[in-house]
Design a protein around this motif. Structure first.
Motif, PDB file in Angstrom:
ATOM      1  N   GLY A   1       0.742  -1.215  -0.070  1.00  9.38           N
ATOM      2  CA  GLY A   1       0.144  -0.185  -0.037  1.00  9.38           C
ATOM      3  C   GLY A   1       0.729   1.247   0.016  1.00  9.38           C
ATOM      4  N   GLY A   2      -0.018   2.415  -0.192  1.00  9.63           N
ATOM      5  CA  GLY A   2       0.750   3.485  -0.873  1.00  9.63           C
ATOM      6  C   GLY A   2       1.113   4.168   1.098  1.00  9.63           C
ATOM      7  N   LYS A   3       1.867   5.184   0.643  1.00  4.27           N
ATOM      8  CA  LYS A   3       2.598   5.860   1.857  1.00  4.27           C
ATOM      9  C   LYS A   3       1.266   6.659   3.068  1.00  4.27           C
ATOM     10  CE  LYS A   3       6.376   8.134   4.938  1.00  4.27           C
ATOM     11  NZ  LYS A   3       6.783   9.029   4.746  1.00  4.27           N
ATOM     12  N   GLY A   4       0.792   5.716   4.626  1.00 12.07           N
ATOM     13  CA  GLY A   4      -0.441   6.784   4.732  1.00 12.07           C
ATOM     14  C   GLY A   4      -0.108   8.023   5.394  1.00 12.07           C
ATOM     15  N   SER A   5      -1.340   8.769   6.055  1.00 14.37           N
ATOM     16  CA  SER A   5      -1.061  10.204   5.958  1.00 14.37           C
ATOM     17  C   SER A   5      -0.327  10.123   7.737  1.00 14.37           C
ATOM     18  CB  SER A   5      -1.949  11.128   5.983  1.00 14.37           C
ATOM     19  OG  SER A   5      -3.074  10.674   6.947  1.00 14.37           O
ATOM     20  N   LYS A   6      -0.124  11.075   7.831  1.00 16.42           N
ATOM     21  CA  LYS A   6       0.952  11.377   9.146  1.00 16.42           C
ATOM     22  C   LYS A   6      -0.524  11.711  10.479  1.00 16.42           C
ATOM     23  CE  LYS A   6       3.663  14.458  12.162  1.00 16.42           C
ATOM     24  NZ  LYS A   6       4.440  15.768  12.211  1.00 16.42           N
ATOM     25  N   GLY A   7       0.058  10.626  11.312  1.00 18.41           N
ATOM     26  CA  GLY A   7      -1.074  10.014  12.936  1.00 18.41           C
ATOM     27  C   GLY A   7      -1.360  11.114  12.984  1.00 18.41           C
ATOM     28  N   ASN A   8      -1.844  11.065  13.645  1.00 17.23           N
ATOM     29  CA  ASN A   8      -2.195  11.600  15.109  1.00 17.23           C
ATOM     30  C   ASN A   8      -1.146  11.685  16.242  1.00 17.23           C
ATOM     31  OD1 ASN A   8      -4.763  13.105  13.973  1.00 17.23           O
ATOM     32  ND2 ASN A   8      -5.620  11.497  15.185  1.00 17.23           N
ATOM     33  N   TYR A   9      -0.969  13.180  17.571  1.00 20.60           N
ATOM     34  CA  TYR A   9       0.047  13.505  18.015  1.00 20.60           C
ATOM     35  C   TYR A   9      -0.181  12.574  19.153  1.00 20.60           C
ATOM     36  CZ  TYR A   9       2.408  17.016  16.060  1.00 20.60           C
ATOM     37  OH  TYR A   9       3.200  17.640  15.409  1.00 20.60           O
ATOM     38  N   GLY A  10       0.749  11.637  19.938  1.00 20.95           N
ATOM     39  CA  GLY A  10       0.244  10.776  20.688  1.00 20.95           C
ATOM     40  C   GLY A  10       0.253  11.821  22.235  1.00 20.95           C
ATOM     41  N   PHE A  11       0.074  10.753  22.220  1.00 19.14           N
ATOM     42  CA  PHE A  11      -1.025  11.664  24.721  1.00 19.14           C
ATOM     43  C   PHE A  11       0.367  11.965  25.135  1.00 19.14           C
ATOM     44  CE2 PHE A  11      -4.317   8.889  24.543  1.00 19.14           C
ATOM     45  CZ  PHE A  11      -4.729   9.769  24.825  1.00 19.14           C
ATOM     46  N   PRO A  12       0.667  13.040  26.467  1.00 22.93           N
ATOM     47  CA  PRO A  12       2.245  13.330  26.543  1.00 22.93           C
ATOM     48  C   PRO A  12       2.558  12.315  27.045  1.00 22.93           C
ATOM     49  CG  PRO A  12       0.336  14.567  27.638  1.00 22.93           C
ATOM     50  CD  PRO A  12       0.077  13.641  26.272  1.00 22.93           C
ATOM     51  N   GLY A  13       4.480  12.587  27.041  1.00 22.77           N
ATOM     52  CA  GLY A  13       4.898  11.712  27.946  1.00 22.77           C
ATOM     53  C   GLY A  13       5.288  12.329  29.174  1.00 22.77           C
ATOM     54  N   LEU A  14       5.570  11.566  30.832  1.00 20.42           N
ATOM     55  CA  LEU A  14       5.694  11.856  31.951  1.00 20.42           C
ATOM     56  C   LEU A  14       6.793  13.148  32.394  1.00 20.42           C
ATOM     57  CD1 LEU A  14       4.807   8.314  33.523  1.00 20.42           C
ATOM     58  CD2 LEU A  14       3.198  10.290  33.594  1.00 20.42           C
ATOM     59  N   LYS A  15       6.503  13.520  32.495  1.00 14.92           N
ATOM     60  CA  LYS A  15       7.645  14.865  33.122  1.00 14.92           C
ATOM     61  C   LYS A  15       8.778  14.043  33.319  1.00 14.92           C
ATOM     62  CE  LYS A  15       9.034  19.002  35.141  1.00 14.92           C
ATOM     63  NZ  LYS A  15       7.977  20.379  36.852  1.00 14.92           N
ATOM     64  N   GLY A  16       9.860  14.369  32.800  1.00 13.38           N
ATOM     65  CA  GLY A  16      11.140  13.942  33.954  1.00 13.38           C
ATOM     66  C   GLY A  16      11.735  14.191  34.090  1.00 13.38           C
ATOM     67  N   GLN A  17      12.852  14.094  34.875  1.00 14.21           N
ATOM     68  CA  GLN A  17      13.253  14.259  37.161  1.00 14.21           C
ATOM     69  C   GLN A  17      14.062  15.404  35.944  1.00 14.21           C
ATOM     70  OE1 GLN A  17      15.732  11.161  37.873  1.00 14.21           O
ATOM     71  NE2 GLN A  17      13.859   9.429  37.886  1.00 14.21           N
ATOM     72  N   LYS A  18      14.192  16.351  37.116  1.00 16.87           N
ATOM     73  CA  LYS A  18      15.200  17.528  37.144  1.00 16.87           C
ATOM     74  C   LYS A  18      17.020  17.567  36.464  1.00 16.87           C
ATOM     75  CE  LYS A  18      16.084  22.034  39.842  1.00 16.87           C
ATOM     76  NZ  LYS A  18      15.922  22.933  40.668  1.00 16.87           N
ATOM     77  N   GLY A  19      17.179  18.044  35.819  1.00 18.62           N
ATOM     78  CA  GLY A  19      18.549  17.866  35.484  1.00 18.62           C
ATOM     79  C   GLY A  19      19.361  18.436  36.596  1.00 18.62           C
TER      80      GLY A  19
END
Length: 309
Positions: free
Chosen positions: A23-41
């Motif tokens: 099949g041909g290349k599909g269109s860009k999918g929707n944005y996924g859910f935001p990931g968890l906040k990373g630890q303070k650097g």
């Protein structure tokens, strides 16, 4: 990731189906859910040549801190401007009766009064009775007539005879002329403080005015007996200066002043002698802006005058 391609056509039964085309290349999918906040650097190293950032916004006020210790006493401020003189206070409550004072010293003896008129001489008394005659001596023998001798020494004075009887009282003589004593004196106090300036002060509280030579309604003394007079005043001064003038025959013959400021209180006195003629007038007056003459239940202001001679 692209969408899944469409399903291929099912193969014929019994035979393996052919593989469908990709099949041909599909269109860009929707944005996924935001990931968890990373630890303070970890904190990065300080940049030596970095520029200072803009000042951040003001943070919210923090909780009040613990009360600090009281600070030390500050230095004394500059003296404020002088306030206006307040109106005199009302009459205070009557004070308690003071203790009895000690007995004053005996005053000095007054001057001797003027010599009185000499009375008339009394009548001469009656002559007393003659004393009794002495006994006659014995007659001596007659001698020869001698020459006349020198005059003898006067004999001693005989004894005083008994006093005669008191004569009856004579008729009362006519009354002699008496010298009329001329008098003139007054003393008066002030009943209200701060009298009007540039006019006679009306001392309307009479202390003595038997001859009525002083007029309390005008504040003027009217001379009825010409002579030398003593004039004096004793006034209380409060809250402002006082300039008092003694006026005689419409001319200021004596002036005095008392300088006073604030709520201070003081007394001013003056005394002089003036020669007046009948009809002359004498009074006291105060100058404008120098009117601190005061009176209250505890302080008097008095004007006095009297004939000296």
């Amino acid at each position: 990731q692209g969408e899944r391609g469409a399903s291929g056509t099912p193969g014929y039964p019994g035979k393996p189906g052919l593989q469908g085309e990709a099949g041909g290349k599909g269109s860009k999918g929707n944005y996924g859910f935001p990931g968890l906040k990373g630890q303070k650097g970890s904190k990065g190293d300080t940049c030596e040549n970095g520029t200072k950032g803009d000042k951040g916004d003001r943070g919210e006020p923090g909780d009040p801190g613990v009360a600090g210790d009281q600070g030390g006493k500050g230095e004394k401020g500059d003296m404020g401007e002088k306030g206006y003189c307040g109106e005199p206070g009302g009459r205070g409550a009557k004070g308690d009766r003071g203790e009895g004072g000690t007995k004053g010293e005996k005053g000095s003896k007054g001057d001797m009064g003027a010599e009185g008129i000499r009375g008339m001489d009394g009548k001469q008394g009656e002559k007393g009775e003659q004393g009794s005659k002495g006994d006659k001596g014995d007659l001596g023998p007659a001698g020869m007539m001698g020459p006349a001798g020198p005059k003898g020494v006067a004999g001693s004075k005989g004894s005083r005879g008994a006093p005669g009887k008191k004569g009856s009282r004579g008729a009362k003589g006519a009354r002699g002329d008496t010298m009329k004593l001329l008098r003139s004196a007054f003393s008066a106090g002030l009943s209200k403080p701060f009298p009007p300036p540039n006019m006679p002060i009306k001392f309307d509280k009479i202390l003595y005015n038997e001859q009525e030579d002083y007029n309390p309604s005008t504040g003027k003394f009217n001379c009825s007996v010409p002579g030398a007079y003593v004039f004096a005043y004793h006034v209380t001064v409060r809250g402002r200066p006082a300039r008092v003038s003694l006026v005689a025959r419409s001319r200021k013959v004596a002036k005095a002043r008392e300088t006073l400021y604030g709520q201070e209180i003081d007394q001013a006195s003056f005394l002089t002698i003036l020669k007046l003629s009948a009809g002359d007038q004498v009074w006291l007056e105060v100058a404008r802006d120098w009117n601190g003459v005061y009176v209250s239940a505890e302080d008097d202001s008095v004007f006095t005058g009297f004939l000296l001679y």
